[in-house]
Design a protein around this motif. Structure first.
Motif: not given
Length: 200
Positions: A2-6, A19-25, A55-57, A123-126
């Protein structure tokens, strides 16, 4: 993916994380004294939770693009060999932490993500809570433990190595082609627990 707006608090600085997903970071909450000092420096303690956590990704330079207001980027080091801590001059919104231009690591801070309430699903859970000894209050038992839980360390290292091989430290919105910070750099000499705040 997904794309996350900043977007900063006032909207002058905007961008997108690709290209953000729970598995990408790796999403985690950091309670270290430096992250808390950074929030105090900016007079933005709203960044931290009730225990002082941020909270950090963790992602890469290449996934982040600043589309508007890049001239407002500033960076801070709490000590000469510390992390580059990025924020906006316009409204003192914290953006991210980086190691250097050659290390494909960006700890993107939640306040810079304009996610329309979908951050948890994107982003998925912490995955972990680190440096809990610096928390303002006693943390729930599940958040305490090692300063850097082994599973988080191993996950982050594996991703960092893969990102380095793939060359994902470039392009970077934070460093120019020579590896210099794109924004004005401030290095504090004072005690990191009592930093001076920037002027408004």
């Amino acid at each position: 993916m997904a794309e996350v707006r900043l977007k900063c608090s006032c909207g002058i600085v905007q961008g997108v994380a690709h290209d953000i997903s729970p598995n990408s970071g790796t999403r985690l909450v950091c309670y270290c004294d430096d992250c808390q000092a950074f929030a105090r420096f900016l007079k933005r303690e709203d960044v931290t939770d009730a225990h002082g956590g941020t909270d950090i990704f963790q992602t890469t330079h290449s996934r982040i693009q600043i589309t508007d207001g890049a001239e407002q980027l500033r960076c801070l080091k709490l000590r000469p060999k510390g992390l580059f801590r990025w924020y906006t001059e316009c409204c003192k919104t914290p953006i991210a932490n980086t190691v250097s231009s050659g290390v494909p690591f960006v700890g993107m801070i939640h306040n810079f993500m304009d996610d329309d309430g979908v951050r948890d699903s994107v982003l998925g859970p912490v995955r972990g809570y680190i440096q809990g000894k610096f928390a303002k209050e006693t943390l729930p038992a599940k958040w305490r433990g090692a300063r850097f839980p082994l599973r988080i360390v191993m996950r982050s290292l594996c991703k960092l190595l893969a990102w380095k091989v793939q060359g994902l430290h470039k392009p970077s919105p934070f460093f120019d082609a020579s590896g210099n910070p794109v924004g004005k750099l401030c290095i504090l000499d004072s005690d990191v627990n009592r930093p001076q705040s920037p002027s408004a």
